[in-house]
Design a protein around this motif. Structure first.
Motif, mmCIF file in Angstrom:
data_model
loop_
_atom_site.group_PDB
_atom_site.id
_atom_site.type_symbol
_atom_site.label_atom_id
_atom_site.label_comp_id
_atom_site.label_asym_id
_atom_site.label_seq_id
_atom_site.Cartn_x
_atom_site.Cartn_y
_atom_site.Cartn_z
ATOM 1 N N CYS A 144 0.822 -1.213 0.000
ATOM 2 C CA CYS A 144 0.000 0.000 0.000
ATOM 3 C C CYS A 144 0.854 1.260 0.000
ATOM 4 O O CYS A 144 0.603 2.200 -0.767
ATOM 5 N N VAL A 145 1.885 1.285 0.859
ATOM 6 C CA VAL A 145 2.746 2.463 0.925
ATOM 7 C C VAL A 145 3.654 2.532 -0.295
ATOM 8 O O VAL A 145 3.877 3.606 -0.872
ATOM 9 N N GLY A 146 4.156 1.373 -0.721
ATOM 10 C CA GLY A 146 5.074 1.345 -1.860
ATOM 11 C C GLY A 146 4.446 1.845 -3.140
ATOM 12 O O GLY A 146 5.077 2.595 -3.894
ATOM 13 N N GLN A 147 3.179 1.450 -3.389
ATOM 14 C CA GLN A 147 2.535 1.922 -4.618
ATOM 15 C C GLN A 147 2.340 3.440 -4.572
ATOM 16 O O GLN A 147 2.480 4.120 -5.598
ATOM 17 N N SER A 148 2.049 3.982 -3.391
ATOM 18 C CA SER A 148 1.876 5.432 -3.285
ATOM 19 C C SER A 148 3.196 6.154 -3.548
ATOM 20 O O SER A 148 3.227 7.170 -4.263
ATOM 21 N N LEU A 149 4.275 5.645 -2.988
ATOM 22 C CA LEU A 149 5.573 6.260 -3.219
ATOM 23 C C LEU A 149 5.959 6.169 -4.694
ATOM 24 O O LEU A 149 6.565 7.095 -5.249
ATOM 25 N N TRP A 150 5.578 5.069 -5.332
ATOM 26 C CA TRP A 150 5.889 4.918 -6.759
ATOM 27 C C TRP A 150 5.098 5.936 -7.575
ATOM 28 O O TRP A 150 5.650 6.574 -8.473
ATOM 29 N N TRP A 151 3.801 6.114 -7.250
ATOM 30 C CA TRP A 151 2.988 7.091 -7.976
ATOM 31 C C TRP A 151 3.518 8.509 -7.772
ATOM 32 O O TRP A 151 3.384 9.368 -8.654
ATOM 33 N N LEU A 152 4.107 8.753 -6.601
ATOM 34 C CA LEU A 152 4.569 10.100 -6.278
ATOM 35 C C LEU A 152 6.073 10.272 -6.499
ATOM 36 O O LEU A 152 6.660 11.233 -6.018
ATOM 37 N N ARG A 153 6.684 9.354 -7.212
ATOM 38 C CA ARG A 153 8.142 9.387 -7.368
ATOM 39 C C ARG A 153 8.609 10.669 -8.066
ATOM 40 O O ARG A 153 9.728 11.130 -7.858
ATOM 41 N N ASP A 154 7.766 11.244 -8.931
ATOM 42 C CA ASP A 154 8.095 12.501 -9.596
ATOM 43 C C ASP A 154 7.187 13.629 -9.112
ATOM 44 O O ASP A 154 6.885 14.566 -9.853
ATOM 45 N N GLY A 155 6.725 13.545 -7.882
ATOM 46 C CA GLY A 155 5.781 14.540 -7.374
ATOM 47 C C GLY A 155 4.358 14.159 -7.761
ATOM 48 O O GLY A 155 4.034 12.982 -7.910
ATOM 49 N N VAL A 156 3.514 15.158 -7.926
ATOM 50 C CA VAL A 156 2.098 14.889 -8.196
ATOM 51 C C VAL A 156 1.778 14.943 -9.685
ATOM 52 O O VAL A 156 0.612 14.816 -10.076
ATOM 53 N N TYR A 157 2.781 15.094 -10.526
ATOM 54 C CA TYR A 157 2.522 15.346 -11.940
ATOM 55 C C TYR A 157 1.783 14.217 -12.644
ATOM 56 O O TYR A 157 1.010 14.449 -13.568
ATOM 57 N N GLN A 158 2.023 12.970 -12.254
ATOM 58 C CA GLN A 158 1.376 11.872 -12.973
ATOM 59 C C GLN A 158 0.031 11.477 -12.386
ATOM 60 O O GLN A 158 -0.587 10.535 -12.853
ATOM 61 N N LEU A 159 -0.433 12.187 -11.357
ATOM 62 C CA LEU A 159 -1.742 11.895 -10.794
ATOM 63 C C LEU A 159 -2.824 12.496 -11.679
ATOM 64 O O LEU A 159 -2.775 13.689 -12.015
ATOM 65 N N ALA A 160 -3.825 11.705 -12.011
ATOM 66 C CA ALA A 160 -4.907 12.199 -12.867
ATOM 67 C C ALA A 160 -5.651 13.346 -12.206
ATOM 68 O O ALA A 160 -6.078 14.294 -12.876
ATOM 69 N N VAL A 161 -5.822 13.283 -10.873
ATOM 70 C CA VAL A 161 -6.558 14.344 -10.182
ATOM 71 C C VAL A 161 -5.794 15.672 -10.222
ATOM 72 O O VAL A 161 -6.406 16.747 -10.143
ATOM 73 N N PHE A 162 -4.479 15.599 -10.338
ATOM 74 C CA PHE A 162 -3.693 16.829 -10.471
ATOM 75 C C PHE A 162 -3.657 17.299 -11.914
ATOM 76 O O PHE A 162 -3.853 18.484 -12.201
ATOM 77 N N GLN A 163 -3.414 16.380 -12.831
ATOM 78 C CA GLN A 163 -3.300 16.745 -14.236
ATOM 79 C C GLN A 163 -4.582 17.382 -14.767
ATOM 80 O O GLN A 163 -4.540 18.306 -15.573
ATOM 81 N N GLU A 164 -5.722 16.884 -14.292
ATOM 82 C CA GLU A 164 -7.006 17.436 -14.739
ATOM 83 C C GLU A 164 -7.073 18.938 -14.463
ATOM 84 O O GLU A 164 -7.504 19.723 -15.322
ATOM 85 N N ALA A 165 -6.676 19.339 -13.260
ATOM 86 C CA ALA A 165 -6.719 20.757 -12.902
ATOM 87 C C ALA A 165 -5.554 21.524 -13.509
ATOM 88 O O ALA A 165 -5.712 22.680 -13.939
#
Length: 522
Positions: free
Chosen positions: A378-399
């Motif tokens: 659970c923690v590892g997948q979150s760190l992987w998604w955030l490895r480059d900050g929030v840029y690859q998060l869909a909820v961030f990219q949308e805005a």
């Protein structure tokens, strides 16, 4: 465990500080609109009545987030940066994460299982970003999860003060987001079924519940009737989700493929849930819930308290699916309203906790390894998604993308022009009471970023607005007009006084124009 609430506060607070330092807390147009409503409650011209203030709540957004943020928007800094709403979201995140742990501990009777459920929820990357914004999802999660906790506690002990607390939390959820409205009938059935009392005493429990929660529905129907003359204005009015879709039917027609098609609506919602909750959390959560179902089937015994809580937590996601199917909301995975998938996160997090508890029952000597393994995933997948900050998060990219779309660039240019005009920035100090006329519904970000104040804006929330198509008040010294907006339609009637204005600025693509009065207003 004592460190859950402080740990949640540390996680949420550090994320908020980092996102705020980059200027990303207030990118969402909806978040800017929520803060605009809150600010309009307190930023009013002298002599404004309480009813005129109250009318700024408008429709269709529910009022609780705006009422809570209003005192904070008195600070120009908190309002213009979005922190007035972000601070409420962060506090709501702390409350929601703490309740997830408490619920998991109560349902599994296992602290390691509860800790893993908390990790899955509190470290979810999409939620971590959303809780830094002025959006309403974090507050809804806190009130909704609070209602689940107190309903479960009431089921166990039968105390009416617990039932009242559950009803108050549900009332908060119901006045925050429309997904909470499904909880009123569902909660009535829960109370009727689970009340330890008999006869009239059971009906008294039902009456206590429906009286508190139902008051929220009754109030909002009255609110819409009192202001607009129609109780269902929030559902069918000009600014409702239906009304917005109708006004932008041409550019949003690609979203209509789910309307009336349950399979497509379900698939779109499922994809959105996976995007928000992340694939690992979704898979582990569903496996945990399936394991609980298999165990119950083999034992031929249903754990009704657990079943009731899980059912409670699946109701808003199912209501979201129905709203998508009926055309009341729109979702386009990766591009539009990805955050709606967060509604399934609490149930999935509890599913993970139940799954770890199931492993404990099956392999009691390996509980620690099972909990550690699932927690690391659970923690590892979150760190992987955030490895480059929030840029690859869909909820961030949308805005974020919206800021660089043509309309976003035009709005920023308009805000820069307004901020550069000394005559506009000095309006509060002018004894003549000069003001700007503009349609605030589409320009909330421009007002905040352009250094303007609602007390010196003639907008659609003020009574004088409706007379603009016949004459422009002498106190109006500037006009900010958007292509096709309500002010442009009024000015098309060539109201008296319009000839006194000349263009001062036009945006690059002509989306916005600013007109100034030729002579000072008397």
């Amino acid at each position: 465990m004592w460190f859950i609430a402080p740990g949640s506060a540390l996680i949420g607070g550090l994320t908020l500080a980092w996102v705020s330092a980059h200027g990303w807390t207030n990118l969402y147009g909806d978040g800017q609109a929520h803060l605009a409503i809150a600010r309009k409650l307190v930023d009013v011209p002298p002599g404004t009545t309480w009813w005129e203030r109250y009318m700024q709540l408008g429709s269709p957004w529910l009022p609780l987030p705006h009422v809570l943020a209003a005192p904070l928007t008195l600070s120009d800094t908190l309002w213009r940066t979005g922190l007035a709403g972000s601070l409420i979201s962060c506090l709501a995140f702390v409350a929601a994460a703490t309740v997830v742990f408490q619920l998991a501990a109560a349902l599994t009777r296992s602290l390691p299982s509860a800790l893993v459920a908390w990790l899955a929820f509190a470290f979810n990357p999409s939620l971590l970003y959303i809780q830094t914004t002025p959006l309403t999802e974090p507050l809804f999660l806190a009130t909704w999860l609070g209602s689940a906790w107190w309903m479960h506690d009431w089921t166990q002990h039968g105390r009416r003060d617990r039932l009242a607390l559950a009803a108050l939390c549900t009332l908060g959820a119901l006045l925050t987001r429309y997904e909470g409205w499904i909880l009123l009938p569902a909660g009535t059935l829960w109370v009727l079924w689970s009340s330890p009392r008999r006869g009239w005493a059971r009906l008294a429990d039902v009456g206590l519940w429906t009286g508190i929660v139902g008051a929220g529905v009754g109030y909002w129907l009255w609110h819409n009737w009192a202001i607009y003359g129609r109780p269902l204005e929030f559902l069918e009015g000009t600014y409702s989700a239906r009304g917005y879709f109708a006004r932008h039917r041409d550019e949003l027609s690609y979203l209509s493929f789910v309307v009336g098609r349950p399979l497509y609506a379900g698939l779109v919602l499922a994809v959105t849930v996976v995007i928000c909750a992340t694939p690992a959390t979704t898979l582990l959560g569903l496996l945990g819930l399936a394991g609980q179902a298999v165990t119950a089937f083999r034992a031929r015994w249903l754990d009704m308290p657990t079943l009731a809580v899980l059912g409670w937590l699946w109701l808003p996601p199912l209501f979201t699916g129905y709203s998508l199917y009926s055309g009341n909301i729109q979702i386009y995975p990766l591009f539009l309203n990805n955050r709606y998938g967060l509604a399934a996160l609490p149930a999935l997090a509890l599913g993970i906790g139940l799954g770890v508890a199931g492993l404990q029952a099956r392999f009691p000597k390996r509980l620690v390894w099972a909990a550690v393994g699932v927690g690391l995933v659970c923690v590892g997948q979150s760190l992987w998604w955030l490895r480059d900050g929030v840029y690859q998060l869909a909820v961030f990219q949308e805005a974020y993308r919206a800021q660089f779309a043509p309309l976003g660039r035009e709005r920023r240019a308009l805000a820069e022009f307004l901020r550069s005009q000394p005559a506009l920035q000095s309006l509060p100090a002018q004894p003549s009471g000069g003001c700007v006329a503009l349609f605030a519904g589409e320009l909330s970000s421009v007002i905040a970023q352009g250094g303007l104040s609602y007390a010196h804006i003639l907008h659609e929330g003020r009574a004088e607005w409706h007379s603009l198509e016949t004459s422009i008040p002498s106190t109006v010294t500037w006009l900010v007009v958007g292509r096709g907006d309500e002010l442009e339609r009024k000015l098309a009637q060539r109201p008296a006084g319009y000839e006194d204005f000349t263009p001062a600025w036009v945006s690059e693509q002509g989306t916005f124009r600013v007109l100034s009065r030729n002579r000072p207003a008397p």
